[in-house]
Design an enzyme around this catalytic site. Structure first.
Site, mmCIF file in Angstrom:
data_model
loop_
_atom_site.group_PDB
_atom_site.id
_atom_site.type_symbol
_atom_site.label_atom_id
_atom_site.label_comp_id
_atom_site.label_asym_id
_atom_site.label_seq_id
_atom_site.Cartn_x
_atom_site.Cartn_y
_atom_site.Cartn_z
ATOM 1 N N GLU A 196 0.535 -2.656 -16.674
ATOM 2 C CA GLU A 196 0.731 -3.658 -15.617
ATOM 3 C C GLU A 196 -0.044 -4.917 -16.006
ATOM 4 O O GLU A 196 -1.211 -4.824 -16.397
ATOM 5 C CB GLU A 196 0.234 -3.090 -14.264
ATOM 6 C CG GLU A 196 0.051 -4.088 -13.148
ATOM 7 C CD GLU A 196 1.337 -4.805 -12.754
ATOM 8 O OE1 GLU A 196 2.346 -4.132 -12.504
ATOM 9 O OE2 GLU A 196 1.310 -6.062 -12.719
ATOM 10 N N LEU A 205 -3.193 -3.413 -10.053
ATOM 11 C CA LEU A 205 -2.273 -2.354 -9.647
ATOM 12 C C LEU A 205 -1.676 -2.630 -8.272
ATOM 13 O O LEU A 205 -2.370 -3.077 -7.357
ATOM 14 C CB LEU A 205 -3.031 -1.018 -9.592
ATOM 15 C CG LEU A 205 -3.371 -0.386 -10.949
ATOM 16 C CD1 LEU A 205 -4.310 0.789 -10.757
ATOM 17 C CD2 LEU A 205 -2.098 0.052 -11.643
ATOM 18 N N GLY A 206 -0.396 -2.349 -8.136
ATOM 19 C CA GLY A 206 0.216 -2.494 -6.813
ATOM 20 C C GLY A 206 1.485 -3.333 -6.802
ATOM 21 O O GLY A 206 2.263 -3.262 -5.859
ATOM 22 N N GLY A 216 16.211 -21.221 3.101
ATOM 23 C CA GLY A 216 16.607 -19.806 3.001
ATOM 24 C C GLY A 216 16.170 -19.041 4.224
ATOM 25 O O GLY A 216 14.985 -18.952 4.526
ATOM 26 N N ILE A 234 12.503 -13.147 4.026
ATOM 27 C CA ILE A 234 11.261 -13.862 3.678
ATOM 28 C C ILE A 234 11.167 -15.176 4.453
ATOM 29 O O ILE A 234 10.151 -15.464 5.089
ATOM 30 C CB ILE A 234 11.190 -14.129 2.145
ATOM 31 C CG1 ILE A 234 11.107 -12.793 1.392
ATOM 32 C CG2 ILE A 234 10.004 -15.011 1.789
ATOM 33 C CD1 ILE A 234 11.224 -12.925 -0.127
ATOM 34 N N ARG A 270 15.224 -13.836 -5.193
ATOM 35 C CA ARG A 270 14.324 -13.408 -6.266
ATOM 36 C C ARG A 270 15.132 -13.091 -7.522
ATOM 37 O O ARG A 270 16.286 -12.679 -7.436
ATOM 38 C CB ARG A 270 13.527 -12.177 -5.817
ATOM 39 C CG ARG A 270 12.680 -12.451 -4.576
ATOM 40 C CD ARG A 270 11.826 -11.251 -4.209
ATOM 41 N NE ARG A 270 10.811 -10.959 -5.192
ATOM 42 C CZ ARG A 270 9.623 -11.547 -5.241
ATOM 43 N NH1 ARG A 270 9.288 -12.464 -4.359
ATOM 44 N NH2 ARG A 270 8.746 -11.220 -6.178
ATOM 45 N N ALA A 273 10.850 -2.476 -1.568
ATOM 46 C CA ALA A 273 9.797 -1.640 -2.159
ATOM 47 C C ALA A 273 10.100 -0.160 -1.968
ATOM 48 O O ALA A 273 9.888 0.652 -2.874
ATOM 49 C CB ALA A 273 8.452 -1.992 -1.528
ATOM 50 N N HIS A 283 9.433 9.377 28.361
ATOM 51 C CA HIS A 283 9.396 8.221 29.257
ATOM 52 C C HIS A 283 7.948 7.930 29.609
ATOM 53 O O HIS A 283 7.189 8.864 29.877
ATOM 54 C CB HIS A 283 10.173 8.545 30.533
ATOM 55 C CG HIS A 283 10.114 7.433 31.540
ATOM 56 N ND1 HIS A 283 10.814 6.261 31.384
ATOM 57 C CD2 HIS A 283 9.415 7.308 32.691
ATOM 58 C CE1 HIS A 283 10.569 5.473 32.421
ATOM 59 N NE2 HIS A 283 9.722 6.077 33.220
#
Lengths: 127, 446
Positions: B17, B21-22, B162, B166, B250, B293, B417
């Site tokens: 990476e 990380l992530g 747009g 997003i 993207r 994701a 309820h």
């Protein structure tokens, strides 16, 4: 405003004619039935609205309903205060709670609308 | 996800990476944006306290919000690091490119490049914000969704290009922060991939927040002058703003992967997530089937299983889609018009939140649940929610679609309820016109 000057359609909108300019709003009965009004959406100045056709929406705590025009005409002015304060319709449906003004094309269109007395009778009978 | 799942199956795993990380989700997407939106949501709730008989006074400390966001991202990233260590996963920081189908070169600015070999490779290189011709960001006044996460001051006005998820999330965020927002979209409605009725309600909610919507138009030019930007629209009108956010989509991160060295030009995959080269798999945004994701996570599991000899196929039938706007929007399966085109014989049920006591208690009454069913058994083939906690409520509908439940099945499940979940069973009952809390449909005049 004297309610006797007003004309109503079956969709609970009122119209008041001054010259060729008509002011449009929601009836006292309708705002009572709707409860607290949360928002009103309507077109801007210059747009043409047609009698019997929906031109906007009114949203209350209970429901969202279309606003069906009582008359055909081009929008001359809108009540901008309603954007921040839609409860004006609850507080003063025939005064500060007006929605828009249009220049009327066919004055005869008003003939088919109900008078205040007829409208009261209409709402008492139920739709 | 793929690395940990692989290690859990007993494989020796190395993860390469270039950043921490992530991935995009943790560092530039889901998590940081949700933190900012959570802060905005708390601000909205504080402002609305008066309806509950409480008065709250305070100041928005934007720098603290940004610090809080960075802290959450850092905690999550370190959490992945701890998981990697516990499963003995080797983490190499750098950019990887193929030398051969089983050998990769890892470039790192600080160290010498090193070459590694692997029997199986999974490419999960992600995506980056993409622009449109003529609209270029400078990272300062014209920004993309990466830049805007670290905006040091709240702009007075912003134009968002747009109105996908997003763009709409940022439109809601900024309007809550007091920014004057103009949202422009070339399609006819915001969230154009959602059901038309949901977009209509969403438009109304955006207008209530004083967001100016300019649909079915494009920005033809942006001109910077004295700290402002004049954006001109196709039809000739223009707007002057302090910032512009480009949220037009993207693009896949395929550059630099060395695909040319292994004889392929793209990362198209089969249902096993395998590319055109045996032993090389691709998952997530870099494949681009659904840039979400949670789809990438599932694709990663499928790829690992196949790589380790356990046959698995990717199923895209039940995928929730979520927008963390105000109100939230979530959906699964087909929209009404898609279902009508594909099946013809459909029935739709709708139930507005404003009918529920719980929605009034929360002070969040806007929106509805809409369910699309098909055939004489009324199988659920689509569900659409706009309103409070939509992004959580959608999962019951995902389960329903996964087991191919009928509307009646869900309407007969007892929902507690008072909860928002009652709207699910009522929407199911509404398919046959029998929602308890809705008046009888009026006889339509012809």
């Amino acid at each position: 405003m004297m309610n006797e000057d007003l004309r109503f359609n079956e969709d609970h909108l009122w119209v008041k004619l001054e010259g060729k300019t008509a002011t449009i709003g929601v009836s006292a009965y309708a705002q009572e039935e709707l409860g607290d009004i949360m928002s009103v959406d309507f077109p801007s100045v210059g747009v043409k609205i047609e009698k019997g056709e929906p031109f906007g929406e009114i949203e209350s705590v209970k429901t969202v309903t279309e606003l069906v025009s009582p008359i055909t005409g081009t929008i001359l002015d809108v009540n901008a205060d309603l954007k921040d304060n839609p409860s004006l319709i609850n507080d003063d449906p025939y005064g500060d709670g007006w929605i828009l003004q249009v220049s009327v094309e066919e004055l005869s269109e008003l003939d088919s609308l109900m008078t205040h007395d007829e409208y009261e009778k209409h709402t008492e009978e139920g739709e | 996800m793929a690395a940990i799942h692989g290690a859990q199956q007993g494989a020796r795993v190395c993860c390469i990476e270039m950043n921490d990380l992530g991935g995009t989700c943790l560092h530039k997407g889901c998590i940081p944006t949700k933190y900012l939106l959570a802060a905005a949501d708390k601000l909205t709730k504080a402002r609305d306290m008066e309806q509950f008989g409480l008065t709250v006074h305070g100041t928005l400390l934007w720098k603290k919000v940004l610090e809080g966001k960075d802290k959450v991202v850092s905690i999550q990233s370190r959490g992945i690091d701890a998981l990697f260590r516990s499963w003995n996963i080797t983490f190499l920081k750098g950019r990887a490119s193929f030398l051969t189908p089983t050998a990769l070169r890892v470039h790192n600015e600080r160290e010498r490049s090193r070459d590694i070999t692997a029997q199986k490779v999974i490419v999960a290189a992600g995506s980056s914000p993409s622009s449109i011709p003529g609209i270029e960001w400078d990272g300062q006044s014209i920004v993309n969704s990466d830049h805007i996460l670290d905006l040091q001051t709240i702009p007075e006005s912003v134009l968002i290009i747009g109105a996908g998820a997003i763009g709409c999330e940022f439109a809601c965020l900024f309007s809550t922060l007091g920014t004057k927002v103009t949202l422009v979209e070339m399609m006819s409605r915001p969230l154009p991939l959602e059901d038309e009725e949901i977009s209509d309600i969403f438009s109304r909610e955006l207008k209530k927040r004083h967001i100016v919507l300019r649909m079915e138009t494009r920005v033809s030019s942006l001109a910077k002058k004295n700290g402002t930007i004049t954006a001109r629209f196709e039809e000739g009108e223009s707007v002057v703003v302090e910032r512009v956010l480009v949220a037009t989509g993207r693009k896949k991160n395929t550059d630099g992967l060395g695909l040319e060295n292994i004889g392929i030009t793209d990362l198209r995959t089969n249902e096993k997530m395998e590319t055109g080269i045996k032993g090389i798999y691709a998952v997530g945004d870099v494949v681009g089937k659904k840039m979400l994701a949670h789809v990438a996570s599932r694709e990663g599991i499928v790829a690992i299983d196949n790589a380790l000899g356990k046959p698995a196929c990717m199923d895209y039938r039940v995928i929730p889609s979520t927008t963390f706007s105000t109100p939230e929007v979530a959906s699964v399966g087909m929209t009404e018009s898609q279902a009508r085109n594909e099946h013809g014989d459909i029935a739709v049920g709708r139930f507005p939140f404003r009918v529920l006591g719980k929605a009034h208690v929360l002070g969040e009454i806007a929106g509805m649940i809409k369910v699309v069913t098909q055939g004489k058994h009324r199988e659920i083939i689509g569900a659409h929610i706009i309103g409070p906690h939509a992004t959580e409520l959608i999962h019951e509908l995902c389960l329903a679609m996964a087991v191919r439940a009928r509307a009646q099945d869900l309407s007969e499940i007892i929902h507690a309820h008072p909860t928002l979940g009652e709207a699910v069973s009522e929407a199911m009952s509404a398919v046959s016109g029998h929602a308890i809390h809705l008046p009888r449909e009026p006889l339509r005049k012809t």
